[in-house]
Design a protein around this motif. Structure first.
Motif, PDB file in Angstrom:
ATOM      1  N   GLY A   1       0.744  -1.058  -0.112  1.00 39.03           N
ATOM      2  CA  GLY A   1      -0.067  -0.057  -0.117  1.00 39.03           C
ATOM      3  C   GLY A   1       0.847   1.265   0.104  1.00 39.03           C
ATOM      4  N   LEU A   2       0.501   2.078  -0.693  1.00 37.49           N
ATOM      5  CA  LEU A   2       1.305   3.563  -0.983  1.00 37.49           C
ATOM      6  C   LEU A   2       0.284   4.564  -1.085  1.00 37.49           C
ATOM      7  CD1 LEU A   2       3.946   5.367  -1.370  1.00 37.49           C
ATOM      8  CD2 LEU A   2       4.057   4.707  -3.618  1.00 37.49           C
ATOM      9  N   THR A   3       0.534   5.520  -0.066  1.00 40.04           N
ATOM     10  CA  THR A   3      -0.396   7.057  -0.337  1.00 40.04           C
ATOM     11  C   THR A   3       0.822   8.007  -0.274  1.00 40.04           C
ATOM     12  OG1 THR A   3      -2.341   6.040   0.529  1.00 40.04           O
ATOM     13  CG2 THR A   3      -2.175   8.472   0.515  1.00 40.04           C
ATOM     14  N   VAL A   4       0.687   8.800  -1.211  1.00 45.51           N
ATOM     15  CA  VAL A   4       1.323  10.242  -1.193  1.00 45.51           C
ATOM     16  C   VAL A   4       0.398  11.209  -0.955  1.00 45.51           C
ATOM     17  CG1 VAL A   4       2.935  11.493  -2.326  1.00 45.51           C
ATOM     18  CG2 VAL A   4       3.114   9.136  -2.841  1.00 45.51           C
ATOM     19  N   ALA A   5       0.512  11.845   0.198  1.00 50.35           N
ATOM     20  CA  ALA A   5      -0.421  12.885   0.764  1.00 50.35           C
ATOM     21  C   ALA A   5      -0.214  14.308   0.017  1.00 50.35           C
ATOM     22  CB  ALA A   5      -0.550  13.182   2.223  1.00 50.35           C
ATOM     23  N   ALA A   6      -1.299  15.008  -0.443  1.00 52.56           N
ATOM     24  CA  ALA A   6      -1.117  16.331  -0.684  1.00 52.56           C
ATOM     25  C   ALA A   6       0.166  16.984  -0.146  1.00 52.56           C
ATOM     26  CB  ALA A   6      -2.537  17.256  -0.674  1.00 52.56           C
ATOM     27  N   ASN A   7       1.001  17.777  -0.755  1.00 51.87           N
ATOM     28  CA  ASN A   7       1.929  18.682  -0.166  1.00 51.87           C
ATOM     29  C   ASN A   7       3.208  17.722   0.032  1.00 51.87           C
ATOM     30  OD1 ASN A   7       0.668  21.281  -0.344  1.00 51.87           O
ATOM     31  ND2 ASN A   7      -0.698  20.302   1.305  1.00 51.87           N
ATOM     32  N   ALA A   8       3.121  16.593  -0.130  1.00 53.77           N
ATOM     33  CA  ALA A   8       4.278  15.494  -0.016  1.00 53.77           C
ATOM     34  C   ALA A   8       4.902  15.403  -1.425  1.00 53.77           C
ATOM     35  CB  ALA A   8       3.801  14.258   0.554  1.00 53.77           C
TER      36      ALA A   8
END
Length: 506
Positions: A347-354
């Motif tokens: 699982g991979l999530t790249v948040a906003a502003n990251a």
């Protein structure tokens, strides 16, 4: 008095014996209510009694045992029942000693203190097999002692056992263990160094800090069996040798509520059914790895509310699971993952502003499989965020890359697809993600001395979905195959690296 036990159990199943200990037994109570109790000498015993004794130091004690001039070795097993406001213990090995132990709570013995200082100096004695700072264990036919509770700060320093193993905390008793104050552990110059070695329940309510140097191998947290280790803020400085910040196997679990900061070769290594759960902040100050094998799980920033500054790679095998959420989405947080090698996650999530930064090398691109990608995700869809929400910035950097116009760099292959803003909003083949392109910030790679400058910018490639599962960067113009150095950029980078090295040394 001394008691011999040839079958004494130790964490490595050997029989490292001991030079001294604080301990108590037999049904007796002995109280020291002086303002300053100091115990000194060269004997192998500091305080010793047998049975169910309760030794009380109303105002704490200092124990200084210096055996540096002694040539006679000693071996025996001990138990301890000590209650004190403070314990300040300093032990120095003799020329033929095979072990030193600061505090032991075994054979049903107990120990409680408001604050604890333990310093063991092995003096590089060749016969020294083990140093134990604080050791708890159980033995058949003896009762399990009371829970271990240290109410205030704990400081443990072990040093100079180059042929032996050093265990700052070896906690293998079935009782619970808790450290309410700040805990500082230092392990230097051992063949193998361990900060915490346990198969039981251990809680750290305040900061847990460890510093390792000069060891051939080192482990910050080494947990196995059904252990449950809980901590709030953890900082593990691992220098020299092969090292692991957290190493788990069996059904061990380690939960870190606030933050984990480390420069270890491996920030987390899990086997079997173990679980590493870093709920919020995760920072690596050097290139590091996350590895999950045999059904192990590693969760980084599972709450989605933490700052992540990760430089390194991830690896899964035999049903291992790794989930990574890069950042919380907060503006100005500076969360990122610098991808330094092939990586696999579930699982991979790249948040906003990251940002997700691919640090490319000729070797990395040259070894890329024909149908493979630098990052492979096998579980849930990869979640990115659009510019309208703050953008999950994607950058490429590298030098000496022999790339031609039209070449594709396969960045992410996600079996369940790649989504934008919402996990249900899956991208399709030919969708452009140029709005997410960015240029790498210098501070993101200051800790990686092998990356000094880049001849790739966001204007040099297009970012698009090659298929429903594959995100690629398509090169616009031919890249030179030899390094080109922008003096201004290079000077800035070198300055940043030098500054980072100075701060890290401090």
């Amino acid at each position: 008095w001394q008691h011999r036990d040839e079958n004494h159990y130790s964490p490595d199943n050997g029989n490292p014996t001991f030079a001294t200990i604080v301990q108590g037994s037999r049904a007796t109570t002995l109280t020291f209510d002086t303002s300053d109790t100091v115990i000194e000498g060269t004997e192998y015993n500091g305080i010793i009694a047998y049975g169910n004794a309760n030794i009380i130091f109303t105002n704490g004690f200092t124990l200084n045992i210096d055996r540096s001039q002694m040539t006679t070795d000693r071996d025996y097993a001990q138990d301890s029942s000590i209650t004190t406001t403070s314990a300040n213990i300093h032990l120095t090995a003799g020329n033929n000693d095979v072990g030193l132990s600061g505090v032991q709570a075994v054979y049903g013995g107990n120990f409680a203190a408001d604050n604890l200082i333990i310093e063991l100096n092995g003096r590089n004695v060749a016969s020294l097999q083990a140093l134990y700072g604080f050791y708890t264990a159980d033995y058949q036919g003896f009762p399990i002692g009371n829970d271990i509770s240290i109410a205030g700060p704990t400081t443990i320093t072990l040093q100079d056992a180059p042929q032996g193993k050093s265990y700052a905390l070896a906690l293998i008793s079935e009782r619970n263990h808790s450290f309410a104050g700040k805990t500082q552990i230092t392990v230097k110059n051992s063949a193998q160094g361990y900060g915490l070695y346990t198969n039981r329940k251990v809680d750290f309510a305040d900061d847990l800090r460890m510093d390792f140097s000069g060891n051939e191998n080192a482990w910050g947290v080494f947990a196995y069996g059904n252990s449950q280790v809980a901590a709030k803020v953890v900082s593990l400085n691992m220098r020299d040798g092969g090292n692991y910040a957290i190493w788990l196997k069996d059904s061990a679990q380690t939960t870190i509520d606030e933050s984990l900061t480390t420069n270890a070769d491996y920030a987390a290594f899990g086997q079997n059914n173990s679980i590493v759960d870093v709920k919020k902040d995760f920072v690596t100050t050097a290139e590091s790895g996350l590895v999950a094998e045999n059904d192990a799980q590693i969760r980084i920033n599972g709450t989605g509310t933490g700052k992540v500054q990760f430089s390194g790679f991830t690896e899964i095998a035999d049903n291992g699971q790794i989930t990574l959420t890069v950042g919380s989405g907060a503006a100005g947080e500076d969360s990122y993952w610098n991808v330094t090698d092939y990586s696999a996650l579930t699982g991979l999530t790249v948040a906003a502003n990251a940002s997700l930064n691919f640090l490319l090398t000729p070797e990395l691109l040259g070894n890329l499989a024909a149908d493979g990608a630098i990052v492979t995700v096998t579980g849930t869809p990869v979640l990115l965020h659009s510019a309208a929400q703050g953008a999950s910035t994607i950058t490429l950097s590298g030098t000496g890359l022999a790339l031609n116009a039209g070449d594709e760099v396969r960045l992410i292959n996600s079996e369940k697809g790649i989504a934008l803003d919402e996990v249900s909003n899956l991208l399709a083949a030919d969708d452009s993600l140029d709005e997410l392109k960015g240029d790498l910030k210098v501070e993101h790679i200051a800790s990686l001395s092998r990356v000094q400058e880049s001849d790739l910018t966001k204007d040099d490639y297009d970012l698009l979905m090659k298929s429903d599962q594959m995100l690629v960067a398509t090169i616009k113009e031919k890249r030179p195959s030899s390094d080109k150095v922008n003096d201004q950029t290079n000077a800035l980078m070198q300055s940043s690296i030098a500054s980072a090295a100075t701060m890290y040394a401090a």
